[in-house]
Design an enzyme around this catalytic site. Structure first.
Site, PDB file in Angstrom:
ATOM      1  N   SER A 140       0.856  -1.182   0.000  1.00  0.00           N
ATOM      2  CA  SER A 140       0.000   0.000   0.000  1.00  0.00           C
ATOM      3  C   SER A 140       0.891   1.231   0.000  1.00  0.00           C
ATOM      4  O   SER A 140       2.087   1.147   0.319  1.00  0.00           O
ATOM      5  CB  SER A 140      -0.869  -0.013   1.269  1.00  0.00           C
ATOM      6  OG  SER A 140      -1.513   1.223   1.491  1.00  0.00           O
ATOM      7  N   TYR A 191      -2.416  -1.430  10.470  1.00  0.00           N
ATOM      8  CA  TYR A 191      -2.371  -1.522   9.015  1.00  0.00           C
ATOM      9  C   TYR A 191      -1.031  -1.026   8.478  1.00  0.00           C
ATOM     10  O   TYR A 191      -0.394  -1.681   7.637  1.00  0.00           O
ATOM     11  CB  TYR A 191      -3.522  -0.700   8.427  1.00  0.00           C
ATOM     12  CG  TYR A 191      -3.728  -0.861   6.944  1.00  0.00           C
ATOM     13  CD1 TYR A 191      -4.572  -1.852   6.457  1.00  0.00           C
ATOM     14  CD2 TYR A 191      -3.108  -0.016   6.031  1.00  0.00           C
ATOM     15  CE1 TYR A 191      -4.783  -2.003   5.088  1.00  0.00           C
ATOM     16  CE2 TYR A 191      -3.306  -0.162   4.673  1.00  0.00           C
ATOM     17  CZ  TYR A 191      -4.149  -1.150   4.208  1.00  0.00           C
ATOM     18  OH  TYR A 191      -4.343  -1.290   2.849  1.00  0.00           O
TER      19      TYR A 191
END
Length: 260
Positions: free
Chosen positions: A142, A155
Site C-alpha cells: 500500500s 495496518y
C-alpha cells in the site's frame, strides 16, 4: 503474453483488488485459486467471472489468520489445480483507532492476516516454484507501506513489514527464476471505498463527484482513483518475461501520493 499452464493463487480475491488481479491473470490463461470469506454467493460469482475466460478456477475459504489455514490453502491449490506458480498476497482488513485505544485483538488479527499469512504462504509455496525454476510472488502492500497516516497503526505496521519481508524473499530466491515484488496502491475504487464516498456525501451534504474529490485529494494529487483492473494489469506485467529482472521492488500506483 500467455500464462497458459500456470496456476495462480490470489488471496482475498472474491471482490475488489484481488478479483481484479485474478481476472487479469485468468484472461492471460492462468488457472486461478480464489480465496475469501465463506460466502457462497460471492465465491460462485467470482468463479463464474474467472471461468468465463476458459480457465479452471477453485475456491477456498481457508482462514488466513491462522498459520494452518495458510498452509492448507497452498496444499489445496496444489491438490485441486496441480501447482502454485504465482502467489498474490492480497487479503487484508482495516481498523481505525488511536494507538491508546487500539484493541489488542484487532492488532493481532491485522498482523496475522496481513504479515504472518504472507510469510506462511511464501514458505509453503516458494520451494516448489524454485524446483520449477519459475515463480512469481506479488505482495499487495500500500502507499501505507511507504508512508503513514494517523489512527492506522496496525495496518501501517503490517504494510511496512510486508515491504521488508518482500525484500528478504527477493534476496533469498534471487537467481532461481522466482521473483518477489510489492505493488503499493493508494486510493482504489472498490465497493468498500465507494461506501466511504457515499457516507461522506451524506454526512457533508455533497454530491457524489464532490465527495469523491474530497476523499481522494486529501492524499492523492491526481485527484482520481486507481482501479482493480489497472492493478491487475500491473500484476500481469510482473508475471511476464520482461519483468524477470524486477525483484525486491515496491511499485507505486498511487496518483502521486508518496511523491509528496
Amino acid at each position: 503474453m500467455s500464462l497458459k499452464g500456470k496456476v495462480a493463487l490470489v488471496t482475498g480475491s472474491t471482490s475488489g483488488i484481488g478479483l481484479g488481479i485474478a481476472l487479469a491473470l485468468a484472461q492471460a490463461g492462468a488457472d486461478i485459486m480464489l480465496n475469501g470469506l465463506p460466502d457462497a454467493a460471492a465465491a460462485d460469482a467470482a468463479i463464474q467471472k474467472v471461468t468465463a475466460y476458459g480457465v479452471r478456477a477453485g475456491f477456498s475459504a481457508a482462514d488466513l489468520s491462522t498459520s494452518a489455514g495458510a498452509r492448507d490453502l497452498v496444499r489445496a491449490t496444489h491438490d485441486e489445480l496441480g501447482g502454485c506458480d504465482i502467489l498474490v498476497n492480497n487479503a487484508g482488513i482495516q481498523h481505525v483507532a488511536p494507538i491508546a485505544e487500539f484493541p489488542d485483538d484487532k492488532w493481532d488479527l491485522i498482523l496475522s492476516l496481513m504479515l504472518t499469512a504472507p510469510f506462511q504462504l511464501v514458505k509453503a509455496a516458494a520451494p516448489a516454484m524454485q524446483a520449477k525454476k519459475w515463480g512469481r510472488i506479488i505482495n499487495i502492500s500500500s502507499a501505507h507501506g511507504k508512508v503513514a497516516s494517523a489512527r492506522k497503526s496496525a495496518y501501517v505496521a503490517a504494510k511496512h513489514g510486508l515491504v521488508g519481508f518482500n525484500k528478504v524473499t527477493a534476496l533469498e530466491y534471487a537467481g532461481t527464476g522466482v521473483t518477489s515484488n510489492c505493488i503499493c496502491p493508494g486510493w482504489v475504487l472498490t465497493p468498500l471505498v465507494q461506501q466511504q464516498i457515499d457516507a461522506l456525501a451524506a454526512h457533508d451534504n455533497l454530491d457524489a463527484n464532490a465527495a469523491k474529490s474530497k476523499l481522494v485529494l486529501e492524499k492523492q494529487p491526481s485527484g482520481d482513483f486507481a482501479t482493480p483492473d489497472q492493478i491487475g494489469q500491473l500484476a500481469l506485467f510482473l508475471c511476464s518475461d520482461a519483468a524477470s529482472q524486477i525483484t525486491g521492488t515496491e511499485i507505486s500506483i498511487d496518483g502521486g501520493w508518496t511523491a509528496q
